[in-house]
Design an enzyme around this catalytic site. Sequence first.
Site, PDB file in Angstrom:
ATOM      1  N   HIS A  80       8.587   0.351  18.469  1.00 37.91           N
ATOM      2  CA  HIS A  80       7.521   0.993  17.675  1.00 37.91           C
ATOM      3  C   HIS A  80       7.882   2.455  17.357  1.00 37.91           C
ATOM      4  O   HIS A  80       7.165   3.386  17.741  1.00 37.91           O
ATOM      5  CB  HIS A  80       6.181   0.910  18.418  1.00 37.91           C
ATOM      6  CG  HIS A  80       5.006   1.034  17.488  1.00 37.91           C
ATOM      7  ND1 HIS A  80       3.822   0.357  17.675  1.00 37.91           N
ATOM      8  CD2 HIS A  80       4.823   1.765  16.358  1.00 37.91           C
ATOM      9  CE1 HIS A  80       2.977   0.664  16.707  1.00 37.91           C
ATOM     10  NE2 HIS A  80       3.568   1.527  15.891  1.00 37.91           N
ATOM     11  N   GLY A 131       0.859  -1.189   0.000  1.00 33.37           N
ATOM     12  CA  GLY A 131       0.000   0.000   0.000  1.00 33.37           C
ATOM     13  C   GLY A 131       0.890   1.231   0.000  1.00 33.37           C
ATOM     14  O   GLY A 131       1.912   1.278  -0.691  1.00 33.37           O
ATOM     15  N   ARG A 132       0.529   2.220   0.833  1.00 34.30           N
ATOM     16  CA  ARG A 132       1.280   3.490   0.823  1.00 34.30           C
ATOM     17  C   ARG A 132       2.706   3.285   1.343  1.00 34.30           C
ATOM     18  O   ARG A 132       3.676   3.688   0.703  1.00 34.30           O
ATOM     19  CB  ARG A 132       0.534   4.513   1.692  1.00 34.30           C
ATOM     20  CG  ARG A 132      -0.776   4.968   1.084  1.00 34.30           C
ATOM     21  CD  ARG A 132      -1.573   5.809   2.043  1.00 34.30           C
ATOM     22  NE  ARG A 132      -2.045   5.048   3.170  1.00 34.30           N
ATOM     23  CZ  ARG A 132      -3.311   5.004   3.590  1.00 34.30           C
ATOM     24  NH1 ARG A 132      -4.231   5.715   2.977  1.00 34.30           N
ATOM     25  NH2 ARG A 132      -3.653   4.293   4.642  1.00 34.30           N
ATOM     26  N   ILE A 133       2.851   2.630   2.503  1.00 39.03           N
ATOM     27  CA  ILE A 133       4.187   2.463   3.093  1.00 39.03           C
ATOM     28  C   ILE A 133       4.970   1.405   2.313  1.00 39.03           C
ATOM     29  O   ILE A 133       6.153   1.596   1.999  1.00 39.03           O
ATOM     30  CB  ILE A 133       4.076   2.090   4.587  1.00 39.03           C
ATOM     31  CG1 ILE A 133       3.423   3.247   5.358  1.00 39.03           C
ATOM     32  CG2 ILE A 133       5.443   1.746   5.179  1.00 39.03           C
ATOM     33  CD1 ILE A 133       2.975   2.905   6.771  1.00 39.03           C
ATOM     34  N   GLU A 140       2.664  -4.787  23.333  1.00 39.50           N
ATOM     35  CA  GLU A 140       3.567  -3.652  23.472  1.00 39.50           C
ATOM     36  C   GLU A 140       3.234  -2.967  24.790  1.00 39.50           C
ATOM     37  O   GLU A 140       2.048  -2.844  25.101  1.00 39.50           O
ATOM     38  CB  GLU A 140       3.389  -2.673  22.300  1.00 39.50           C
ATOM     39  CG  GLU A 140       3.916  -3.261  21.005  1.00 39.50           C
ATOM     40  CD  GLU A 140       3.823  -2.303  19.817  1.00 39.50           C
ATOM     41  OE1 GLU A 140       3.410  -1.143  20.012  1.00 39.50           O
ATOM     42  OE2 GLU A 140       4.134  -2.730  18.708  1.00 39.50           O
ATOM     43  N   THR A 172       7.049  -4.086  10.391  1.00 39.26           N
ATOM     44  CA  THR A 172       6.858  -2.720  10.921  1.00 39.26           C
ATOM     45  C   THR A 172       5.377  -2.367  10.906  1.00 39.26           C
ATOM     46  O   THR A 172       5.015  -1.202  11.025  1.00 39.26           O
ATOM     47  CB  THR A 172       7.623  -1.660  10.085  1.00 39.26           C
ATOM     48  OG1 THR A 172       7.169  -1.752   8.728  1.00 39.26           O
ATOM     49  CG2 THR A 172       9.117  -1.849  10.145  1.00 39.26           C
ATOM     50  N   ARG A 206       2.088  -4.359  12.437  1.00 33.47           N
ATOM     51  CA  ARG A 206       1.525  -4.539  13.780  1.00 33.47           C
ATOM     52  C   ARG A 206       1.995  -5.893  14.313  1.00 33.47           C
ATOM     53  O   ARG A 206       2.046  -6.886  13.560  1.00 33.47           O
ATOM     54  CB  ARG A 206      -0.009  -4.526  13.754  1.00 33.47           C
ATOM     55  CG  ARG A 206      -0.648  -3.154  13.584  1.00 33.47           C
ATOM     56  CD  ARG A 206      -0.453  -2.255  14.820  1.00 33.47           C
ATOM     57  NE  ARG A 206      -1.087  -0.954  14.667  1.00 33.47           N
ATOM     58  CZ  ARG A 206      -0.490   0.162  14.258  1.00 33.47           C
ATOM     59  NH1 ARG A 206       0.808   0.131  13.944  1.00 33.47           N
ATOM     60  NH2 ARG A 206      -1.145   1.303  14.184  1.00 33.47           N
TER      61      ARG A 206
HETATM   62  P1  NAP Z   1      -2.370   0.946   3.257  1.00 32.37           P
HETATM   63  O1  NAP Z   1      -1.960   1.982   2.279  1.00 32.37           O
HETATM   64  O2  NAP Z   1      -3.820   0.712   3.513  1.00 32.37           O
HETATM   65  O3  NAP Z   1      -1.676  -0.430   2.835  1.00 32.37           O
HETATM   66  C1  NAP Z   1      -2.035  -1.661   3.366  1.00 32.37           C
HETATM   67  C2  NAP Z   1      -1.843  -2.717   2.288  1.00 32.37           C
HETATM   68  O4  NAP Z   1      -2.146  -3.996   2.844  1.00 32.37           O
HETATM   69  C3  NAP Z   1      -2.748  -2.527   1.084  1.00 32.37           C
HETATM   70  O5  NAP Z   1      -1.949  -2.566  -0.057  1.00 32.37           O
HETATM   71  C4  NAP Z   1      -3.699  -3.722   1.115  1.00 32.37           C
HETATM   72  O6  NAP Z   1      -3.970  -4.134  -0.215  1.00 32.37           O
HETATM   73  C5  NAP Z   1      -2.867  -4.751   1.884  1.00 32.37           C
HETATM   74  N1  NAP Z   1      -3.716  -5.713   2.591  1.00 32.37           N
HETATM   75  C6  NAP Z   1      -4.752  -5.472   3.427  1.00 32.37           C
HETATM   76  N2  NAP Z   1      -5.300  -6.626   3.855  1.00 32.37           N
HETATM   77  C7  NAP Z   1      -4.583  -7.610   3.285  1.00 32.37           C
HETATM   78  C8  NAP Z   1      -4.663  -9.029   3.340  1.00 32.37           C
HETATM   79  N3  NAP Z   1      -5.611  -9.641   4.056  1.00 32.37           N
HETATM   80  N4  NAP Z   1      -3.773  -9.743   2.631  1.00 32.37           N
HETATM   81  C9  NAP Z   1      -2.838  -9.131   1.890  1.00 32.37           C
HETATM   82  N5  NAP Z   1      -2.702  -7.787   1.798  1.00 32.37           N
HETATM   83  C10 NAP Z   1      -3.571  -7.041   2.488  1.00 32.37           C
HETATM   84  O7  NAP Z   1      -1.747   1.245   4.685  1.00 32.37           O
HETATM   85  P2  NAP Z   1      -0.376   2.003   5.042  1.00 32.37           P
HETATM   86  O8  NAP Z   1      -0.643   3.456   5.226  1.00 32.37           O
HETATM   87  O9  NAP Z   1       0.686   1.576   4.093  1.00 32.37           O
HETATM   88  O10 NAP Z   1      -0.113   1.408   6.513  1.00 32.37           O
HETATM   89  C11 NAP Z   1      -0.009   0.005   6.715  1.00 32.37           C
HETATM   90  C12 NAP Z   1       0.047  -0.320   8.192  1.00 32.37           C
HETATM   91  O11 NAP Z   1       1.321   0.025   8.715  1.00 32.37           O
HETATM   92  C13 NAP Z   1      -0.925   0.467   9.086  1.00 32.37           C
HETATM   93  O12 NAP Z   1      -2.213  -0.120   9.099  1.00 32.37           O
HETATM   94  C14 NAP Z   1      -0.277   0.422  10.429  1.00 32.37           C
HETATM   95  O13 NAP Z   1      -0.777  -0.650  11.184  1.00 32.37           O
HETATM   96  C15 NAP Z   1       1.204   0.173  10.116  1.00 32.37           C
HETATM   97  N6  NAP Z   1       2.053   1.316  10.499  1.00 32.37           N
HETATM   98  C16 NAP Z   1       3.015   1.128  11.442  1.00 32.37           C
HETATM   99  C17 NAP Z   1       3.834   2.183  11.793  1.00 32.37           C
HETATM  100  C18 NAP Z   1       4.925   2.009  12.803  1.00 32.37           C
HETATM  101  O14 NAP Z   1       5.189   2.936  13.544  1.00 32.37           O
HETATM  102  N7  NAP Z   1       5.586   0.869  12.862  1.00 32.37           N
HETATM  103  C19 NAP Z   1       3.671   3.445  11.206  1.00 32.37           C
HETATM  104  C20 NAP Z   1       2.674   3.600  10.275  1.00 32.37           C
HETATM  105  C21 NAP Z   1       1.856   2.536   9.920  1.00 32.37           C
HETATM  106  P3  NAP Z   1      -5.318  -4.902  -0.601  1.00 32.37           P
HETATM  107  O15 NAP Z   1      -6.443  -4.098  -0.012  1.00 32.37           O
HETATM  108  O16 NAP Z   1      -5.297  -4.937  -2.087  1.00 32.37           O
HETATM  109  O17 NAP Z   1      -5.208  -6.264  -0.002  1.00 32.37           O
END
Ligand code: NAP
Length: 326
Positions: A285, A154-156, A266, A235, A237
């Site tokens: 985190h 996705g975005r990250i 956590e 990175t 959850r």
């Molecule tokens: P995003 O843009 O919504 O990307 C999530 C990706 O996961 C999408 O490409 C989605 O594609 C895929 N996905 C969702 N469900 C899935 C499944 N069952 N099987 C396979 N792929 C799946 O979100 P983001 O902004 O990149 O952020 C992602 C996550 O990073 C956040 O939700 C957060 O928990 C975590 N995060 C952690 C930190 C940290 O401090 N460590 C910081 C920021 C974010 P599809 O819908 O096509 O499946």
Amino acid sequence: MKVFINKIIPERGYRMLEEAGIAYTVWKEKPILDRGQAIQFCKGHDAFLSAGQSGMDADFFDQCRHLKVVALHSVGFDGVDIAAATKMGIPIGNTPNVLNKATAETALLLMLTVARRALYHHRRIKKGAWGIAKPTEGLGFDLAGKTLGIVGLGRIGAELAKICSRSWGMNILYYNRGRNDAAEKAYGARRVSLETLLQESDVVSVHTALTDETREMFGLEQFKQMKSSAIFINTARGGVHKEADLIKALDQKIIWGAGLDVTNPEPMQPDNPLLDMDNAVVFPHIGSATRETRDEMTRCAVENIIAGLKGEQIPYPVNPEVYQGS
Ligand code: NAP
């Protein structure tokens, strides 16, 4: 109009609220508020800016149905019952995109740290075991030219694909439910099954949201499908991997190493075996923990609060369906 803020946020947030004529209460004490205390504070306010609050379930929103908006100081919203908030007509906002770079860089930092065995070497010096360098000892591996498997492009994930394909010439595989055409075009990312991704990747990096589908998606069965020379990075959850299985996989050298920015639970306890393993690295985190990124996250969160309190559509809604029919 008053907003309750449950942790200290960057100064920029207070300035924005003051300029908008919005009063605020900030919880500055330690420890952090429990669920009941948060509800009591919310009852005396019109909006809630939450930098992490447990128990935002259906009962929470039932008791706080007067809230005009809830702004999360995060992009993830796995701890929030979004359907319940929507039912109460409460818009929930998050902070998308502004933390892509910082979080992708954290994944990269973990990849490099594990691949080059940085923590092991640091510990060796501390133990007085630097010794005489030998050409075949203490070796890590190059990331350049290797295959990176991104679970959740996705975005990250796309930011990580950009850095790793352009700077390290890594081949990018990904596993999503849908296609990411833009990343396929820009970074040559190839969509494959999870099984293929696990079998072919030298580094597997997880970037999905935590949902019922992704909870405990990585256990012994998945680690056994990975190359014994591969690295697992999370990175996203901590709930996405099974910790006991990961410890077993690292201990039995089923995989080569792991880097975690997120754990379950956590905070991780200091006696956790992962912290003593030479092939594991754990961060507390810190994915979005840069001054610039936290500042931008605050901007997004406060923009959500200001718009919500004005009765306007918030700029970064998690549940845009709340506006349907209004
Ligand atoms: P995003 O843009 O919504 O990307 C999530 C990706 O996961 C999408 O490409 C989605 O594609 C895929 N996905 C969702 N469900 C899935 C499944 N069952 N099987 C396979 N792929 C799946 O979100 P983001 O902004 O990149 O952020 C992602 C996550 O990073 C956040 O939700 C957060 O928990 C975590 N995060 C952690 C930190 C940290 O401090 N460590 C910081 C920021 C974010 P599809 O819908 O096509 O499946």
